[in-house]
Design a protein around this motif. Structure first.
Motif, PDB file in Angstrom:
ATOM      1  N   MET A 228       0.839  -1.183   0.000  1.00 21.90           N
ATOM      2  CA  MET A 228       0.000   0.000   0.000  1.00 21.90           C
ATOM      3  C   MET A 228       0.880   1.242   0.000  1.00 21.90           C
ATOM      4  SD  MET A 228      -3.345  -1.008   2.162  1.00 21.90           S
ATOM      5  CE  MET A 228      -4.255   0.162   1.284  1.00 21.90           C
ATOM      6  N   LYS A 229       0.355   2.276  -0.585  1.00 18.16           N
ATOM      7  CA  LYS A 229       1.068   3.542  -0.677  1.00 18.16           C
ATOM      8  C   LYS A 229       0.374   4.582   0.191  1.00 18.16           C
ATOM      9  CE  LYS A 229       2.157   2.608  -5.476  1.00 18.16           C
ATOM     10  NZ  LYS A 229       1.913   3.017  -6.854  1.00 18.16           N
ATOM     11  N   ALA A 230       1.126   5.573   0.595  1.00 17.70           N
ATOM     12  CA  ALA A 230       0.563   6.674   1.376  1.00 17.70           C
ATOM     13  C   ALA A 230       0.396   7.885   0.461  1.00 17.70           C
ATOM     14  CB  ALA A 230       1.474   7.015   2.537  1.00 17.70           C
ATOM     15  N   PHE A 231      -0.771   8.499   0.549  1.00 19.69           N
ATOM     16  CA  PHE A 231      -1.078   9.688  -0.228  1.00 19.69           C
ATOM     17  C   PHE A 231      -1.506  10.797   0.718  1.00 19.69           C
ATOM     18  CE2 PHE A 231      -1.883   6.149  -3.070  1.00 19.69           C
ATOM     19  CZ  PHE A 231      -1.246   6.544  -4.230  1.00 19.69           C
ATOM     20  N   GLU A 232      -1.097  12.011   0.390  1.00 19.57           N
ATOM     21  CA  GLU A 232      -1.498  13.177   1.179  1.00 19.57           C
ATOM     22  C   GLU A 232      -2.466  14.003   0.347  1.00 19.57           C
ATOM     23  OE1 GLU A 232       0.965  16.917   2.265  1.00 19.57           O
ATOM     24  OE2 GLU A 232       1.315  15.414   3.825  1.00 19.57           O
ATOM     25  N   MET A 233      -3.672  14.180   0.859  1.00 15.17           N
ATOM     26  CA  MET A 233      -4.722  14.927   0.164  1.00 15.17           C
ATOM     27  C   MET A 233      -4.962  16.250   0.876  1.00 15.17           C
ATOM     28  SD  MET A 233      -5.769  12.794  -2.087  1.00 15.17           S
ATOM     29  CE  MET A 233      -5.296  11.110  -2.320  1.00 15.17           C
ATOM     30  N   GLN A 234      -5.057  17.308   0.089  1.00 15.43           N
ATOM     31  CA  GLN A 234      -5.378  18.620   0.648  1.00 15.43           C
ATOM     32  C   GLN A 234      -6.711  19.058   0.047  1.00 15.43           C
ATOM     33  OE1 GLN A 234      -2.746  21.822  -0.392  1.00 15.43           O
ATOM     34  NE2 GLN A 234      -3.330  22.976   1.418  1.00 15.43           N
ATOM     35  N   PHE A 235      -7.674  19.363   0.904  1.00 14.57           N
ATOM     36  CA  PHE A 235      -8.997  19.796   0.474  1.00 14.57           C
ATOM     37  C   PHE A 235      -9.143  21.277   0.760  1.00 14.57           C
ATOM     38  CE2 PHE A 235      -9.457  15.336   1.586  1.00 14.57           C
ATOM     39  CZ  PHE A 235     -10.053  14.848   0.440  1.00 14.57           C
ATOM     40  N   ARG A 236      -9.788  21.989  -0.178  1.00 18.47           N
ATOM     41  CA  ARG A 236      -9.991  23.430  -0.004  1.00 18.47           C
ATOM     42  C   ARG A 236     -11.353  23.800  -0.599  1.00 18.47           C
ATOM     43  NH1 ARG A 236      -5.632  25.879  -2.966  1.00 18.47           N
ATOM     44  NH2 ARG A 236      -4.401  25.065  -1.271  1.00 18.47           N
ATOM     45  N   TYR A 237     -12.148  24.535   0.172  1.00 19.39           N
ATOM     46  CA  TYR A 237     -13.414  25.059  -0.330  1.00 19.39           C
ATOM     47  C   TYR A 237     -13.679  26.406   0.325  1.00 19.39           C
ATOM     48  CZ  TYR A 237     -15.857  23.787   3.990  1.00 19.39           C
ATOM     49  OH  TYR A 237     -16.265  23.706   5.287  1.00 19.39           O
ATOM     50  N   ARG A 238     -14.618  27.157  -0.234  1.00 17.71           N
ATOM     51  CA  ARG A 238     -14.942  28.491   0.273  1.00 17.71           C
ATOM     52  C   ARG A 238     -16.181  28.405   1.160  1.00 17.71           C
ATOM     53  NH1 ARG A 238     -12.904  33.145  -1.058  1.00 17.71           N
ATOM     54  NH2 ARG A 238     -14.068  35.012  -0.609  1.00 17.71           N
ATOM     55  N   ASP A 239     -16.032  28.843   2.414  1.00 19.13           N
ATOM     56  CA  ASP A 239     -17.114  28.811   3.393  1.00 19.13           C
ATOM     57  C   ASP A 239     -17.743  30.196   3.483  1.00 19.13           C
ATOM     58  OD1 ASP A 239     -18.636  27.492   5.410  1.00 19.13           O
ATOM     59  OD2 ASP A 239     -17.436  28.486   6.943  1.00 19.13           O
ATOM     60  N   ARG A 240     -19.022  30.248   3.844  1.00 19.99           N
ATOM     61  CA  ARG A 240     -19.718  31.537   3.914  1.00 19.99           C
ATOM     62  C   ARG A 240     -19.215  32.418   5.041  1.00 19.99           C
ATOM     63  NH1 ARG A 240     -25.655  29.432   5.011  1.00 19.99           N
ATOM     64  NH2 ARG A 240     -24.841  27.713   3.823  1.00 19.99           N
ATOM     65  N   ASN A 241     -18.733  31.842   6.149  1.00 23.42           N
ATOM     66  CA  ASN A 241     -18.309  32.641   7.300  1.00 23.42           C
ATOM     67  C   ASN A 241     -16.801  32.776   7.397  1.00 23.42           C
ATOM     68  OD1 ASN A 241     -20.973  32.919   8.141  1.00 23.42           O
ATOM     69  ND2 ASN A 241     -20.909  31.016   9.291  1.00 23.42           N
ATOM     70  N   GLU A 242     -16.082  31.704   7.192  1.00 27.41           N
ATOM     71  CA  GLU A 242     -14.645  31.684   7.440  1.00 27.41           C
ATOM     72  C   GLU A 242     -13.795  31.995   6.219  1.00 27.41           C
ATOM     73  OE1 GLU A 242     -13.566  27.995   9.262  1.00 27.41           O
ATOM     74  OE2 GLU A 242     -15.366  27.987  10.492  1.00 27.41           O
ATOM     75  N   GLY A 243     -14.378  32.146   5.066  1.00 25.92           N
ATOM     76  CA  GLY A 243     -13.595  32.342   3.857  1.00 25.92           C
ATOM     77  C   GLY A 243     -13.139  30.986   3.330  1.00 25.92           C
ATOM     78  N   THR A 244     -11.869  30.844   3.033  1.00 21.84           N
ATOM     79  CA  THR A 244     -11.349  29.589   2.509  1.00 21.84           C
ATOM     80  C   THR A 244     -10.988  28.652   3.657  1.00 21.84           C
ATOM     81  OG1 THR A 244     -10.450  30.741   0.596  1.00 21.84           O
ATOM     82  CG2 THR A 244      -9.587  28.555   1.052  1.00 21.84           C
ATOM     83  N   VAL A 245     -11.483  27.416   3.585  1.00 23.54           N
ATOM     84  CA  VAL A 245     -11.221  26.395   4.591  1.00 23.54           C
ATOM     85  C   VAL A 245     -10.333  25.337   3.957  1.00 23.54           C
ATOM     86  CG1 VAL A 245     -12.245  24.645   6.071  1.00 23.54           C
ATOM     87  CG2 VAL A 245     -13.425  26.805   5.706  1.00 23.54           C
ATOM     88  N   GLU A 246      -9.246  24.989   4.641  1.00 20.39           N
ATOM     89  CA  GLU A 246      -8.320  23.979   4.138  1.00 20.39           C
ATOM     90  C   GLU A 246      -8.180  22.853   5.148  1.00 20.39           C
ATOM     91  OE1 GLU A 246      -4.541  25.431   2.888  1.00 20.39           O
ATOM     92  OE2 GLU A 246      -5.406  27.155   1.862  1.00 20.39           O
TER      93      GLU A 246
END
Length: 81
Positions: free
Chosen positions: A1-19
């Motif tokens: 098995m391999k290890a992968f690092e995922m980064q998620f980013r979306y725009r929230d109505r209150n906090e701005g960009t959430v990562e």
């Protein structure tokens, strides 16, 4: 098995960009993206999911390498101890 690092980013109505960053063990990149996305979305509440769907979810994935496991002792080493 391999290890992968995922980064998620979306725009929230209150906090701005959430990562968020998640490290997942999987055999392939598509499997890792699916597994990490399910874990990420489960942690969101109803309004956060709405914002994510409305504004889009950006996923960045990179391979960290194979998972580290303990070395397996050979039978000669095991019988010597």
């Amino acid at each position: 098995m391999k290890a992968f690092e995922m980064q998620f980013r979306y725009r929230d109505r209150n906090e701005g960009t959430v990562e968020s960053t998640v490290t997942v063990n999987a055999s392939s990149l598509p499997g890792a993206v699916g597994k990490a996305a399910r874990e990420f979305v489960k942690g969101l509440d109803r309004k956060q999911r709405f914002d994510m769907n409305k504004n889009g979810l950006e996923i960045t994935a990179k391979s960290v390498g194979p998972t580290t496991t303990a070395p397996i002792e050979t039978s000669a080493k095991a019988t010597a101890s």
